[in-house]
Motif scaffolding. Structure first.
Motif, PDB file in Angstrom:
ATOM      1  N   GLU A  81       0.836  -1.255   0.165  1.00  0.00           N
ATOM      2  CA  GLU A  81       0.049   0.214   0.031  1.00  0.00           C
ATOM      3  C   GLU A  81       0.921   1.220  -0.032  1.00  0.00           C
ATOM      4  OE1 GLU A  81      -3.428   2.286   2.730  1.00  0.00           O
ATOM      5  OE2 GLU A  81      -2.990   0.136   3.102  1.00  0.00           O
ATOM      6  N   ARG A  82       1.938   1.509   0.820  1.00  0.00           N
ATOM      7  CA  ARG A  82       2.745   2.560   0.834  1.00  0.00           C
ATOM      8  C   ARG A  82       3.645   2.683  -0.225  1.00  0.00           C
ATOM      9  NH1 ARG A  82       3.510   7.572   1.989  1.00  0.00           N
ATOM     10  NH2 ARG A  82       5.948   7.949   2.851  1.00  0.00           N
ATOM     11  N   ASP A  84       2.599   1.635  -3.362  1.00  0.00           N
ATOM     12  CA  ASP A  84       1.828   2.215  -4.270  1.00  0.00           C
ATOM     13  C   ASP A  84       1.326   3.763  -4.251  1.00  0.00           C
ATOM     14  OD1 ASP A  84       1.316  -0.206  -5.652  1.00  0.00           O
ATOM     15  OD2 ASP A  84      -0.494  -0.564  -4.372  1.00  0.00           O
ATOM     16  N   GLU A  85       1.492   4.378  -2.760  1.00  0.00           N
ATOM     17  CA  GLU A  85       1.160   5.619  -2.646  1.00  0.00           C
ATOM     18  C   GLU A  85       2.534   6.313  -3.276  1.00  0.00           C
ATOM     19  OE1 GLU A  85       0.939   6.615   1.721  1.00  0.00           O
ATOM     20  OE2 GLU A  85      -0.821   5.140   1.846  1.00  0.00           O
TER      21      GLU A  85
END
Length: 159
Positions: A81-82, A84-85
């Protein structure tokens, strides 16, 4: 294309979970103390670091970090998730640095959790992108050491 001894490269290196315990911000290269950073720092300390290689660090906390950028201790692990951010910021920073500095090649030394952060980098730069790979951390470390301390291309097999 310049001759081999004048080639320049950008090494994109992930941060490390192992860090020096510091109370105030220090240069990122001094903060990180993981296996790959020990290889890089030893090459620098012994005067064997290959000229023409610049380093960009991908940090789970800070995104893109320059080796001399002062940062404080943190404890944040990279996850998908990080990563991707951070993707837009990271790919843009790599592309900008390649364009500004005219590198001949980009080397990537990232663990699997970091890879989504660089997704699309090959199409964002107009130079070859190679990955430091290996069946384990030891093989990746050997290949990193070969790159930063000799500047020769990394052996693909037989090591």
């Amino acid at each position: 294309m310049r001759s081999a001894e004048y080639m320049t490269s950008l090494l994109v290196q992930s941060c490390s979970a192992t860090k020096e315990q510091v109370d105030t911000p220090v240069p990122a290269l001094d903060l990180y103390d993981g296996y790959f950073f020990r290889i890089i720092k030893k090459a620098l300390r012994t005067g064997r670091f290959q000229s023409g290689i610049d380093i960009m660090i991908i940090s789970a906390e800070h995104g893109v970090v320059e080796p001399d950028q002062e940062i404080g201790y943190y404890d944040r692990r990279m996850d998908t998730e990080r990563a991707d951010e951070l993707n837009d910021q990271v790919v843009s920073a790599i592309a900008s640095k390649v364009t500004t500095n005219g590198y001949d090649k980009v080397w990537i030394n990232l663990g699997k959790d970091y890879l989504p952060a660089i997704d699309g980098v090959e199409s964002a730069v107009d130079v070859p992108v190679d990955y430091i790979e290996g069946t384990g951390i030891g093989m990746k470390g050997k290949r990193l050491k070969h790159l930063v301390s000799s500047g020769r291309s990394i052996p693909v097999h037989g090591d």
